[in-house]
Design a protein around this motif. Structure first.
Motif, PDB file in Angstrom:
ATOM      1  N   THR A 148     -20.162 -77.093 -10.905  1.00 28.58           N
ATOM      2  CA  THR A 148     -21.442 -77.690 -10.539  1.00 28.58           C
ATOM      3  C   THR A 148     -21.643 -77.806  -9.033  1.00 28.58           C
ATOM      4  N   GLY A 149     -20.602 -77.526  -8.232  1.00 28.00           N
ATOM      5  CA  GLY A 149     -20.767 -77.596  -6.788  1.00 28.00           C
ATOM      6  C   GLY A 149     -19.581 -78.219  -6.094  1.00 28.00           C
ATOM      7  N   PRO A 150     -19.764 -78.672  -4.848  1.00 32.40           N
ATOM      8  CA  PRO A 150     -18.675 -79.251  -4.057  1.00 32.40           C
ATOM      9  C   PRO A 150     -18.099 -80.487  -4.728  1.00 32.40           C
ATOM     10  N   ALA A 151     -16.820 -80.754  -4.435  1.00 39.21           N
ATOM     11  CA  ALA A 151     -16.157 -81.910  -5.027  1.00 39.21           C
ATOM     12  C   ALA A 151     -15.472 -82.748  -3.956  1.00 39.21           C
ATOM     13  N   VAL A 152     -14.804 -83.784  -4.403  1.00 41.21           N
ATOM     14  CA  VAL A 152     -14.315 -84.858  -3.537  1.00 41.21           C
ATOM     15  C   VAL A 152     -13.436 -84.392  -2.377  1.00 41.21           C
ATOM     16  N   PHE A 153     -12.585 -83.390  -2.593  1.00 43.97           N
ATOM     17  CA  PHE A 153     -11.665 -82.956  -1.546  1.00 43.97           C
ATOM     18  C   PHE A 153     -12.112 -81.669  -0.859  1.00 43.97           C
ATOM     19  N   ASP A 168     -15.054 -91.541  -0.705  1.00 41.92           N
ATOM     20  CA  ASP A 168     -15.031 -92.874  -1.303  1.00 41.92           C
ATOM     21  C   ASP A 168     -15.064 -92.647  -2.801  1.00 41.92           C
ATOM     22  N   ALA A 169     -13.901 -92.707  -3.446  1.00 40.43           N
ATOM     23  CA  ALA A 169     -13.820 -92.272  -4.836  1.00 40.43           C
ATOM     24  C   ALA A 169     -12.847 -93.122  -5.647  1.00 40.43           C
ATOM     25  N   SER A 199     -23.371 -83.099  -0.501  1.00 38.25           N
ATOM     26  CA  SER A 199     -24.063 -84.378  -0.454  1.00 38.25           C
ATOM     27  C   SER A 199     -23.031 -85.441  -0.769  1.00 38.25           C
ATOM     28  N   ILE A 200     -22.558 -86.151   0.269  1.00 40.06           N
ATOM     29  CA  ILE A 200     -21.478 -87.108   0.103  1.00 40.06           C
ATOM     30  C   ILE A 200     -21.981 -88.494   0.433  1.00 40.06           C
ATOM     31  N   PRO A 201     -21.723 -89.485  -0.440  1.00 37.33           N
ATOM     32  CA  PRO A 201     -22.180 -90.844  -0.164  1.00 37.33           C
ATOM     33  C   PRO A 201     -21.528 -91.407   1.086  1.00 37.33           C
ATOM     34  N   ASN A 225     -16.640 -86.499  -8.014  1.00 39.69           N
ATOM     35  CA  ASN A 225     -16.200 -87.541  -7.088  1.00 39.69           C
ATOM     36  C   ASN A 225     -15.133 -88.405  -7.757  1.00 39.69           C
ATOM     37  N   LEU A 226     -14.012 -87.773  -8.088  1.00 38.07           N
ATOM     38  CA  LEU A 226     -12.920 -88.448  -8.782  1.00 38.07           C
ATOM     39  C   LEU A 226     -11.600 -87.838  -8.325  1.00 38.07           C
ATOM     40  N   VAL A 227     -10.617 -88.679  -8.054  1.00 38.24           N
ATOM     41  CA  VAL A 227      -9.284 -88.189  -7.708  1.00 38.24           C
ATOM     42  C   VAL A 227      -8.301 -88.676  -8.764  1.00 38.24           C
TER      43      VAL A 227
END
Length: 226
Positions: free
Chosen positions: A138-143, A88-89, A52-54, A111-113
């Motif tokens: 907790t699940g998928p992440a930003v990359f 978008d992070a 689920s990506i914004p 959602n942090l780099v």
């Protein structure tokens, strides 16, 4: 997983400044990044179908200027946008921790780099290193979708000075952590370069780590001014 420690380079003279600090630590950092996982997953990577990506807002109209020959002045990054994979992070600075390894972005915020704050800032002359999780507990992440980028895709990084540095992707490659080509990945060729790094390949449940690193190679292509 404990990392073999590279030999310490001789300290650089303060007069050399930031532009010469990166070449001295690049090889050592290569080893650190390879062995310090950018994920905290307790199992295999989640399927992309659960992502689920914004949505990414369209950039506001602004003037583009040709890329400076040697890059921009130093300025910390604030936000990264990769339209083709809906990233978008915000950024957080990363440093070498007490263990001698590069700290990873906090897994509490998927959602942090992070960027290596002792290296070149994005857009500055040199090779800027940006790291993000592929997933967390907790699940998928930003990359998560970083490996799907293609040559010609663009990466926009908004900096504290208001400039937006646009990087063009040159290639996306996957390397075994055991045979990571540090010299190639972190080389300084005299221009402003970007490297996006995350984990990839097979997840080793015993080691609780991925076997590979995905690396995006990019170069500064344009700058939008405020």
């Amino acid at each position: 997983m404990a990392a073999p420690q590279p030999s310490e380079p001789a300290p650089a003279s303060p007069a050399l400044g930031r532009s010469l600090l990166w070449p001295l630590v690049a090889v050592g950092l290569g080893f650190l990044l390879v062995y310090n996982s950018f994920d905290a997953s307790a199992g295999g990577a989640p399927a992309p179908s659960v992502v689920s990506i914004p949505s990414v807002p369209a950039p506001s109209p602004s003037a583009s200027v040709p890329m400076p020959v040697t890059g921009l002045p130093a300025s910390d990054p604030e936000r990264i946008r990769i339209k083709s994979i809906a990233v978008d992070a915000p950024f957080t600075p990363l440093s070498i921790g007490p263990s001698g390894q590069l700290d990873a972005p906090p897994p509490s915020d998927p959602n942090l780099v992070g960027w290596f704050k002792d290296g070149a800032t994005p857009g500055e002359r040199g090779t800027s290193v940006v790291a993000g999780h592929v997933d967390t507990r907790t699940g998928p992440a930003v990359f998560l979708l970083l490996s799907t980028l293609k040559a010609g895709n663009t990466v926009d990084i908004t900096r504290e000075d208001g400039a937006v540095a646009t990087f063009e992707v040159d290639s996306v490659e996957t390397f075994s952590k055991a045979e990571f080509p540090s010299d190639r990945v972190y080389a300084d060729n005299g221009t402003a370069q970007l490297r996006l790094i995350t984990c990839g390949g097979v997840y080793d449940k015993k080691k609780k780590d991925y076997e590979d690193n995905v690396v995006v190679f990019g170069h500064l292509a344009a700058v939008r001014t405020p």
